[in-house]
Design an enzyme around this catalytic site. Structure first.
Site, PDB file in Angstrom:
ATOM      1  N   PHE A  63       0.833  -1.218   0.000  1.00  0.00           N
ATOM      2  CA  PHE A  63       0.000   0.000   0.000  1.00  0.00           C
ATOM      3  C   PHE A  63       0.867   1.268   0.000  1.00  0.00           C
ATOM      4  O   PHE A  63       0.950   1.987  -1.001  1.00  0.00           O
ATOM      5  CB  PHE A  63      -0.946  -0.076   1.203  1.00  0.00           C
ATOM      6  N   ILE A  64       1.551   1.536   1.106  1.00  0.00           N
ATOM      7  CA  ILE A  64       2.317   2.789   1.198  1.00  0.00           C
ATOM      8  C   ILE A  64       3.520   2.739   0.258  1.00  0.00           C
ATOM      9  O   ILE A  64       3.833   3.713  -0.440  1.00  0.00           O
ATOM     10  CB  ILE A  64       2.774   3.048   2.652  1.00  0.00           C
ATOM     11  N   ILE A 124      13.153 -10.460   2.397  1.00  0.00           N
ATOM     12  CA  ILE A 124      14.180  -9.831   3.250  1.00  0.00           C
ATOM     13  C   ILE A 124      14.649 -10.768   4.361  1.00  0.00           C
ATOM     14  O   ILE A 124      15.667 -10.515   4.992  1.00  0.00           O
ATOM     15  CB  ILE A 124      13.697  -8.480   3.855  1.00  0.00           C
ATOM     16  N   THR A 131       5.929   2.956  12.890  1.00  0.00           N
ATOM     17  CA  THR A 131       4.523   3.271  13.178  1.00  0.00           C
ATOM     18  C   THR A 131       4.357   3.941  14.535  1.00  0.00           C
ATOM     19  O   THR A 131       5.184   3.732  15.437  1.00  0.00           O
ATOM     20  CB  THR A 131       3.703   1.961  13.152  1.00  0.00           C
ATOM     21  N   ASP A 132       3.263   4.676  14.708  1.00  0.00           N
ATOM     22  CA  ASP A 132       2.969   5.273  16.019  1.00  0.00           C
ATOM     23  C   ASP A 132       2.570   4.207  17.052  1.00  0.00           C
ATOM     24  O   ASP A 132       2.567   4.473  18.251  1.00  0.00           O
ATOM     25  CB  ASP A 132       1.877   6.339  15.906  1.00  0.00           C
ATOM     26  N   TYR A 156       2.247  -7.174  16.519  1.00  0.00           N
ATOM     27  CA  TYR A 156       2.709  -6.305  15.416  1.00  0.00           C
ATOM     28  C   TYR A 156       3.544  -5.147  15.960  1.00  0.00           C
ATOM     29  O   TYR A 156       4.684  -4.932  15.524  1.00  0.00           O
ATOM     30  CB  TYR A 156       1.506  -5.768  14.624  1.00  0.00           C
ATOM     31  N   LYS A 165       7.533  -4.174  15.461  1.00  0.00           N
ATOM     32  CA  LYS A 165       8.005  -2.911  14.885  1.00  0.00           C
ATOM     33  C   LYS A 165       8.902  -2.180  15.887  1.00  0.00           C
ATOM     34  O   LYS A 165       9.926  -1.600  15.513  1.00  0.00           O
ATOM     35  CB  LYS A 165       6.822  -2.010  14.494  1.00  0.00           C
ATOM     36  N   LEU A 217      -9.417  -1.098   8.288  1.00  0.00           N
ATOM     37  CA  LEU A 217     -10.765  -0.551   8.499  1.00  0.00           C
ATOM     38  C   LEU A 217     -11.380   0.137   7.261  1.00  0.00           C
ATOM     39  O   LEU A 217     -12.450  -0.275   6.789  1.00  0.00           O
ATOM     40  CB  LEU A 217     -10.752   0.436   9.677  1.00  0.00           C
ATOM     41  N   GLY A 221      -6.384  -6.756  23.383  1.00  0.00           N
ATOM     42  CA  GLY A 221      -5.310  -5.762  23.565  1.00  0.00           C
ATOM     43  C   GLY A 221      -5.504  -4.511  22.730  1.00  0.00           C
ATOM     44  O   GLY A 221      -4.535  -3.817  22.405  1.00  0.00           O
ATOM     45  N   TYR A 242     -14.072 -13.182  10.505  1.00  0.00           N
ATOM     46  CA  TYR A 242     -15.365 -12.566  10.809  1.00  0.00           C
ATOM     47  C   TYR A 242     -16.543 -13.520  10.934  1.00  0.00           C
ATOM     48  O   TYR A 242     -17.612 -13.103  11.346  1.00  0.00           O
ATOM     49  CB  TYR A 242     -15.675 -11.479   9.762  1.00  0.00           C
TER      50      TYR A 242
HETATM   51  P1  NAD Z   1       1.386  -3.574   3.339  1.00  0.00           P
HETATM   52  O1  NAD Z   1       1.072  -4.777   4.155  1.00  0.00           O
HETATM   53  O2  NAD Z   1       0.343  -2.999   2.452  1.00  0.00           O
HETATM   54  O3  NAD Z   1       2.663  -3.858   2.417  1.00  0.00           O
HETATM   55  C1  NAD Z   1       3.788  -4.562   2.881  1.00  0.00           C
HETATM   56  C2  NAD Z   1       4.623  -4.947   1.671  1.00  0.00           C
HETATM   57  O4  NAD Z   1       5.781  -5.655   2.156  1.00  0.00           O
HETATM   58  C3  NAD Z   1       3.898  -5.909   0.713  1.00  0.00           C
HETATM   59  O5  NAD Z   1       4.111  -5.494  -0.625  1.00  0.00           O
HETATM   60  C4  NAD Z   1       4.548  -7.259   0.982  1.00  0.00           C
HETATM   61  O6  NAD Z   1       4.559  -8.115  -0.157  1.00  0.00           O
HETATM   62  C5  NAD Z   1       5.961  -6.833   1.388  1.00  0.00           C
HETATM   63  N1  NAD Z   1       6.601  -7.848   2.242  1.00  0.00           N
HETATM   64  C6  NAD Z   1       6.063  -8.460   3.338  1.00  0.00           C
HETATM   65  N2  NAD Z   1       6.941  -9.362   3.841  1.00  0.00           N
HETATM   66  C7  NAD Z   1       8.060  -9.284   3.064  1.00  0.00           C
HETATM   67  C8  NAD Z   1       9.316  -9.958   3.086  1.00  0.00           C
HETATM   68  N3  NAD Z   1       9.578 -10.882   4.013  1.00  0.00           N
HETATM   69  N4  NAD Z   1      10.241  -9.623   2.163  1.00  0.00           N
HETATM   70  C9  NAD Z   1       9.964  -8.679   1.208  1.00  0.00           C
HETATM   71  N5  NAD Z   1       8.791  -8.033   1.123  1.00  0.00           N
HETATM   72  C10 NAD Z   1       7.839  -8.327   2.042  1.00  0.00           C
HETATM   73  O7  NAD Z   1       1.915  -2.494   4.382  1.00  0.00           O
HETATM   74  P2  NAD Z   1       1.719  -0.920   4.415  1.00  0.00           P
HETATM   75  O8  NAD Z   1       0.457  -0.597   5.089  1.00  0.00           O
HETATM   76  O9  NAD Z   1       1.994  -0.371   3.068  1.00  0.00           O
HETATM   77  O10 NAD Z   1       2.915  -0.519   5.412  1.00  0.00           O
HETATM   78  C11 NAD Z   1       4.225  -0.307   4.919  1.00  0.00           C
HETATM   79  C12 NAD Z   1       5.132   0.053   6.087  1.00  0.00           C
HETATM   80  O11 NAD Z   1       4.645   1.212   6.738  1.00  0.00           O
HETATM   81  C13 NAD Z   1       5.211  -1.026   7.161  1.00  0.00           C
HETATM   82  O12 NAD Z   1       6.532  -1.069   7.635  1.00  0.00           O
HETATM   83  C14 NAD Z   1       4.266  -0.539   8.245  1.00  0.00           C
HETATM   84  O13 NAD Z   1       4.651  -1.010   9.501  1.00  0.00           O
HETATM   85  C15 NAD Z   1       4.441   0.960   8.124  1.00  0.00           C
HETATM   86  N6  NAD Z   1       3.282   1.778   8.531  1.00  0.00           N
HETATM   87  C16 NAD Z   1       2.033   1.517   8.025  1.00  0.00           C
HETATM   88  C17 NAD Z   1       0.969   2.359   8.371  1.00  0.00           C
HETATM   89  C18 NAD Z   1      -0.423   2.128   7.822  1.00  0.00           C
HETATM   90  O14 NAD Z   1      -1.364   2.811   8.256  1.00  0.00           O
HETATM   91  N7  NAD Z   1      -0.632   1.231   6.877  1.00  0.00           N
HETATM   92  C19 NAD Z   1       1.187   3.434   9.234  1.00  0.00           C
HETATM   93  C20 NAD Z   1       2.465   3.650   9.739  1.00  0.00           C
HETATM   94  C21 NAD Z   1       3.511   2.832   9.364  1.00  0.00           C
HETATM   95  O1  DAU Z   2      -1.270   3.526  13.542  1.00  0.00           O
HETATM   96  C1  DAU Z   2      -0.564   3.030  12.453  1.00  0.00           C
HETATM   97  C2  DAU Z   2      -1.022   1.619  12.164  1.00  0.00           C
HETATM   98  O2  DAU Z   2      -2.334   1.722  11.610  1.00  0.00           O
HETATM   99  C3  DAU Z   2      -0.100   0.878  11.207  1.00  0.00           C
HETATM  100  O3  DAU Z   2       1.155   0.704  11.813  1.00  0.00           O
HETATM  101  C4  DAU Z   2      -0.682  -0.495  10.851  1.00  0.00           C
HETATM  102  O4  DAU Z   2       0.137  -1.128   9.887  1.00  0.00           O
HETATM  103  C5  DAU Z   2      -2.071  -0.288  10.290  1.00  0.00           C
HETATM  104  O5  DAU Z   2      -2.670  -1.541  10.023  1.00  0.00           O
HETATM  105  C6  DAU Z   2      -2.940   0.511  11.256  1.00  0.00           C
HETATM  106  O6  DAU Z   2      -3.252  -0.257  12.440  1.00  0.00           O
HETATM  107  P1  DAU Z   2      -4.715  -0.230  13.112  1.00  0.00           P
HETATM  108  O7  DAU Z   2      -4.889  -1.446  13.912  1.00  0.00           O
HETATM  109  O8  DAU Z   2      -4.973   1.087  13.753  1.00  0.00           O
HETATM  110  O9  DAU Z   2      -5.601  -0.267  11.756  1.00  0.00           O
HETATM  111  P2  DAU Z   2      -6.912  -1.094  11.346  1.00  0.00           P
HETATM  112  O10 DAU Z   2      -7.376  -0.533  10.047  1.00  0.00           O
HETATM  113  O11 DAU Z   2      -6.699  -2.562  11.444  1.00  0.00           O
HETATM  114  O12 DAU Z   2      -7.953  -0.681  12.474  1.00  0.00           O
HETATM  115  C7  DAU Z   2      -8.309   0.675  12.678  1.00  0.00           C
HETATM  116  C8  DAU Z   2      -9.323   0.724  13.811  1.00  0.00           C
HETATM  117  O13 DAU Z   2     -10.537   0.098  13.375  1.00  0.00           O
HETATM  118  C9  DAU Z   2      -8.883  -0.053  15.050  1.00  0.00           C
HETATM  119  O14 DAU Z   2      -9.358   0.623  16.219  1.00  0.00           O
HETATM  120  C10 DAU Z   2      -9.584  -1.395  14.908  1.00  0.00           C
HETATM  121  C11 DAU Z   2     -10.875  -1.039  14.196  1.00  0.00           C
HETATM  122  N1  DAU Z   2     -11.442  -2.075  13.311  1.00  0.00           N
HETATM  123  C12 DAU Z   2     -10.624  -2.632  12.364  1.00  0.00           C
HETATM  124  C13 DAU Z   2     -11.093  -3.626  11.526  1.00  0.00           C
HETATM  125  C14 DAU Z   2     -10.194  -4.262  10.498  1.00  0.00           C
HETATM  126  C15 DAU Z   2     -12.776  -2.459  13.419  1.00  0.00           C
HETATM  127  O15 DAU Z   2     -13.513  -1.921  14.261  1.00  0.00           O
HETATM  128  N2  DAU Z   2     -13.239  -3.440  12.598  1.00  0.00           N
HETATM  129  C16 DAU Z   2     -12.474  -4.057  11.660  1.00  0.00           C
HETATM  130  O16 DAU Z   2     -12.959  -4.963  10.929  1.00  0.00           O
END
Ligand code: NAD
Ligand code: DAU
Length: 347
Positions: free
Chosen positions: A11-12, A60, A130-131, A155, A159, A195, A288, A346
């Site tokens: 994604f990112i 990796i 991540t935060d 998770y 991190k 979410l 948690g 679910y």
């Molecule tokens: P994502 O799950 O969408 O993407 C992760 C990518 O890493 C995928 O393309 C996957 O194929 C690749 N990957 C996983 N395991 C691997 C491995 N062993 N070797 C090589 N590639 C591998 O994640 P995202 O949401 O895009 O997050 C990217 C980074 O940003 C992560 O480090 C996450 O902790 C951090 N982050 C995410 C959020 C968020 O809201 N999504 C917020 C803050 C920080």
């Molecule tokens: O804060 C940064 C983090 O945000 C990243 O490091 C993670 O990679 C990313 O997945 C995200 O974590 P969260 O746990 O906050 O995101 P998620 O979208 O899973 O959930 C957001 C909120 O919504 C959380 O309070 C849980 C709730 N939730 C989530 C899902 C999937 C629901 O209520 N129902 C759901 O089905």
């Protein structure tokens, strides 16, 4: 500059790759990704044939492969995003998170150190975190760069551990690193297990919207392109051995966010106002579950001039439009393995 971006098919990562490929024609961008369930090369169709872009499939966690990669390509910089990223999956399978997030990161640190020797001039290891490493806030306060680490999920523990290793390589071996800790991202290409994209997909399909617990958990949402902009700035202008927090100044209780999403989607889909809200279903809470995340992004704002450029209203609208216009992408990622995951989580 030769830059290795890990996790660039996710994604990112895909937004970061696109930004770098489009902005820096004179750089060579290498996207290393294992293409797990979360990695998708369809995210990068628009840049895949650019001369400054190369995709490398690899894991990796594979130490020999990673060492060889660094010896072959002589990278100047690493932007490390590859990770297992979903909290719910970490509760079901913590070891997968230790492997990729901890061992994978240490493999990259070792390979960079071995390849760069003692000459770190012009080199940079940028670790994306991540935060969630700061744990949970009560109803008051914000996470700053000085907030002690207090991770609660497998998770966030993985991190936090990887962040500590990056810092330790800076202190012990002098590796020039920078770390950013960002809040919740949303936007195009978001995998529909998190979410916002999960609920967009379920609203389209008129499926229940599973809100965990009482829905009063709070997250701070940032549009993914603004995160990519921050990553670009920090990579080029951030100071070595520093952490920067990145956030959206945009807190929402889950239930309020879900109601907003339902209203916007009703309009887009031509449904009666209130129709999608009928899908809201309160389900068993996440174990948690952190109550609240909120970032104080003053440091990156003051030192590097970064602030979000996209309002939440605009970002959500662009996100919904993207999902409605990319049904094929959504169909591809929600077929096969996704169905099994969904049933397990679910049903
Ligand atoms: P994502 O799950 O969408 O993407 C992760 C990518 O890493 C995928 O393309 C996957 O194929 C690749 N990957 C996983 N395991 C691997 C491995 N062993 N070797 C090589 N590639 C591998 O994640 P995202 O949401 O895009 O997050 C990217 C980074 O940003 C992560 O480090 C996450 O902790 C951090 N982050 C995410 C959020 C968020 O809201 N999504 C917020 C803050 C920080
Ligand atoms: O804060 C940064 C983090 O945000 C990243 O490091 C993670 O990679 C990313 O997945 C995200 O974590 P969260 O746990 O906050 O995101 P998620 O979208 O899973 O959930 C957001 C909120 O919504 C959380 O309070 C849980 C709730 N939730 C989530 C899902 C999937 C629901 O209520 N129902 C759901 O089905």
């Amino acid at each position: 500059m030769k830059i290795l971006i890990t996790g660039g098919a996710g994604f990112i990562g895909s937004h970061v790759v696109r930004r770098f490929v489009n902005s820096y024609a004179n750089y060579a961008i290498y996207n290393l990704d294992a293409l797990t369930y979360a990695g998708n090369l369809e995210n990068l169709r628009d840049v895949e044939n650019r001369p400054n872009y190369t995709f490398i499939k690899g894991d990796i966690v594979d130490e020999a492969f990673i060492n060889k990669l660094f010896k072959t390509y002589h990278f100047d910089g690493v932007i490390h995003l590859a990770a297992e990223s979903h909290v719910d999956r970490s509760i079901a399978d913590p070891l997968a998170f230790v492997r990729t997030n901890v061992i994978g990161t240490v493999n990259l640190l070792n390979a960079a150190r071995n390849a760069w020797g003692a000459d770190f001039l012009g080199k940079r290891f940028y670790h994306i975190s991540t935060d969630e490493v700061y744990g949970s806030l009560g109803s008051e306060g914000l996470f700053t760069e000085e907030t002690p680490y207090d991770p609660n999920s497998p998770y966030s523990a993985s991190k936090a551990s990887s962040d500590h290793f990056v810092r330790a390589y800076g202190e012990t071996y002098g590796l020039p690193y920078v770390i950013t800790n960002c809040s919740n991202n949303y936007g195009p290409n978001h995998f529909p297990e998190k979410l916002i994209p999960l609920f967009i997909n379920n609203i389209i399909e008129k499926k229940p919207l599973p809100v965990y617990g009482d829905g009063k958990y709070t997250r701070d949402w940032l549009f993914v392109e603004d995160h990519a902009m921050a990553i670009d700035l920090v990579f080029h202008k951030g100071k070595n051995h520093q952490t920067y927090n990145i956030g959206g100044f945009n807190e929402w209780q889950n239930i309020e966010l879900v109601k907003l999403l339902c209203n916007l989607m009703d309009k887009k889909l031509g449904r009666l106002k209130g129709k999608s809200e009928e899908l809201i279903t309160y389900v068993k809470d996440r174990p948690g579950h952190d109550l609240r995340y909120a970032i104080d992004a003053t440091k990156i704002n003051k030192e590097l001039g970064w602030k979000p450029s996209v309002t939440f209203e605009e970002g959500l609208e662009r996100t919904i439009d993207w999902f409605l216009n990319n049904k094929e992408w959504l169909n591809h990622v929600t077929s096969g393995e996704y169905q099994k995951y969904y049933k397990k989580m679910y049903n």
